[in-house]
Design an enzyme around this catalytic site. Structure first.
Site, PDB file in Angstrom:
ATOM      1  N   GLU A  51       0.852  -1.197   0.000  1.00  0.00           N
ATOM      2  CA  GLU A  51       0.000   0.000   0.000  1.00  0.00           C
ATOM      3  C   GLU A  51       0.892   1.253   0.000  1.00  0.00           C
ATOM      4  OE1 GLU A  51      -2.351   0.407   3.604  1.00  0.00           O
ATOM      5  OE2 GLU A  51      -3.711   1.840   2.661  1.00  0.00           O
ATOM      6  N   LYS A 124      -9.632   2.297  -2.346  1.00  0.00           N
ATOM      7  CA  LYS A 124      -9.901   1.767  -0.996  1.00  0.00           C
ATOM      8  C   LYS A 124     -11.317   2.146  -0.570  1.00  0.00           C
ATOM      9  CE  LYS A 124      -7.416   1.621   3.440  1.00  0.00           C
ATOM     10  NZ  LYS A 124      -6.193   2.164   4.100  1.00  0.00           N
ATOM     11  N   CYS A 165      -5.755  -2.954   2.553  1.00  0.00           N
ATOM     12  CA  CYS A 165      -5.529  -2.871   4.003  1.00  0.00           C
ATOM     13  C   CYS A 165      -6.805  -2.944   4.848  1.00  0.00           C
ATOM     14  CB  CYS A 165      -4.716  -1.611   4.297  1.00  0.00           C
ATOM     15  SG  CYS A 165      -3.816  -1.725   5.848  1.00  0.00           S
TER      16      CYS A 165
HETATM   17  O1  LIG Z   1      -7.011  -2.201  10.197  1.00  0.00           O
HETATM   18  C1  LIG Z   1      -5.950  -1.895  10.725  1.00  0.00           C
HETATM   19  O2  LIG Z   1      -5.668  -2.202  11.873  1.00  0.00           O
HETATM   20  C2  LIG Z   1      -4.907  -1.129   9.975  1.00  0.00           C
HETATM   21  C3  LIG Z   1      -5.434  -0.574   8.708  1.00  0.00           C
HETATM   22  C4  LIG Z   1      -4.484   0.313   8.009  1.00  0.00           C
HETATM   23  O3  LIG Z   1      -3.385   0.543   8.451  1.00  0.00           O
HETATM   24  C5  LIG Z   1      -4.861   0.873   6.732  1.00  0.00           C
HETATM   25  O4  LIG Z   1      -5.992   0.697   6.274  1.00  0.00           O
HETATM   26  O5  LIG Z   1      -4.009   1.509   6.110  1.00  0.00           O
END
Ligand SMILES: O=C(O)CCC(=O)C(=O)O
Length: 287
Positions: A51, A124, A165
């Site tokens: 990411e 996202k 993510c």
């Molecule tokens: O869900 C999480 O604990 C981390 C998510 C995250 O870092 C993101 O979405 O960039």
């Protein structure tokens, strides 16, 4: 039975160092590591980047680094050339994207086929907005807008679902991709952190696999304690049974895994969830 994965394939996950402020250097670093992966394991067919690999992972920087997605834009043309040069399906991590019509900024995954065509993008869908006392406060929605579609791409080997993510915390995207589109894997370019990573990273990957009897692939940046965001690292591949079959540490490295149709077929045969769902009790997401 499944044939949702047409052949055994090798996948490489590139756990790049946390991105520097220099976009060009970040892209060049990705190129160096893709070249290394193909030299080390020439049979690699699919490569995944993390990411926000071309920019700092920071809400106040996304707009500054954002690109309009066109075949000519800096990161798109750069990644396209790599995909065609090495004849790989490239899940080119995610980058900040700006939509010129709305001026909105998104966290967007770019997916290229072996000819270097950009075959899809995934914005996202679930933004990382959390406030964990004595842990981490992060609010992507200060500068980012959420995407509004589920993404499944067709590759020469079968269909693959894409999330970014925080999207992995929402089982629906994986369920829809696996059940409606017959995906054999979910790929999540990600950047968990040192607070939520230790408790949920492996658990979520294994859960998405076991729920859907598919591979789950998480690709993180390496941990950089000098950057403002400390990524968890531990890029990994979970097989359809929820076994972690490849896992990185916290430093910059490449990990490889062989994805095997037999692993999907065997597990689906022995635990036939596909035949046992009770759509008289709950709705069928594949409809
Ligand atoms: O869900 C999480 O604990 C981390 C998510 C995250 O870092 C993101 O979405 O960039």
């Amino acid at each position: 039975m499944s044939k949702i994965l047409s052949q055994k394939i090798k996948i490489a996950l590139i756990q790049l160092s946390g991105s520097s402020p220099n976009k060009k250097a970040n892209l060049e670093r990705a190129a160096t590591f893709i070249d290394k992966a193909i030299k080390e394991q020439p049979e690699t067919k699919v490569v995944v980047l993390p990411e926000c690999f071309n920019s700092p992972y920071s809400v106040d920087k996304f707009r500054e680094y954002a690109e309009i997605i066109t075949p000519e834009s800096e990161s798109v043309s750069f990644l396209s050339k790599l995909a065609s040069k090495y004849k790989i399906t490239l899940f080119g991590g995610s980058i900040p994207e700006i939509d010129p019509k709305t001026d909105k900024v998104y966290n967007t995954a770019l997916i290229f086929n072996e000819s270097g065509d950009l075959i899809d993008t995934h914005r996202k869908v679930h933004l990382f907005d959390v406030d964990i006392p004595n842990g981490i406060t992060f609010k992507e929605s200060i500068t980012l807008s959420p995407g509004s579609k589920e993404t499944t791409v067709t590759t020469p080997f079968g269909n693959i679902g894409v999330g970014i993510c925080y999207d992995m915390r929402f089982p629906e995207l994986a369920m829809i991709s696996a059940r409606k589109h017959n995906s054999f894997a979910m790929i999540y370019p990600s950047a968990f952190n040192t607070v939520t990573g230790p408790v949920h990273w492996h658990l979520l990957a294994r859960a998405r696999s076991v729920d859907n009897q598919i591979y789950t692939i998480l690709c993180s940046p390496a941990r950089n304690m000098e950057s403002s965001y400390h990524a968890y690292g531990h890029s990994l591949v979970s097989d359809p049974k929820g076994n972690i079959i490849a896992e990185a540490g916290i430093d910059e490295e490449i990990i490889y895994a062989d994805l095997d149709p037999k692993a999907i077929d065997d597990f689906r045969m022995s635990v036939p969830l596909y035949k046992q769902r009770r759509f008289d009790v709950y709705p069928d997401v594949s409809k």
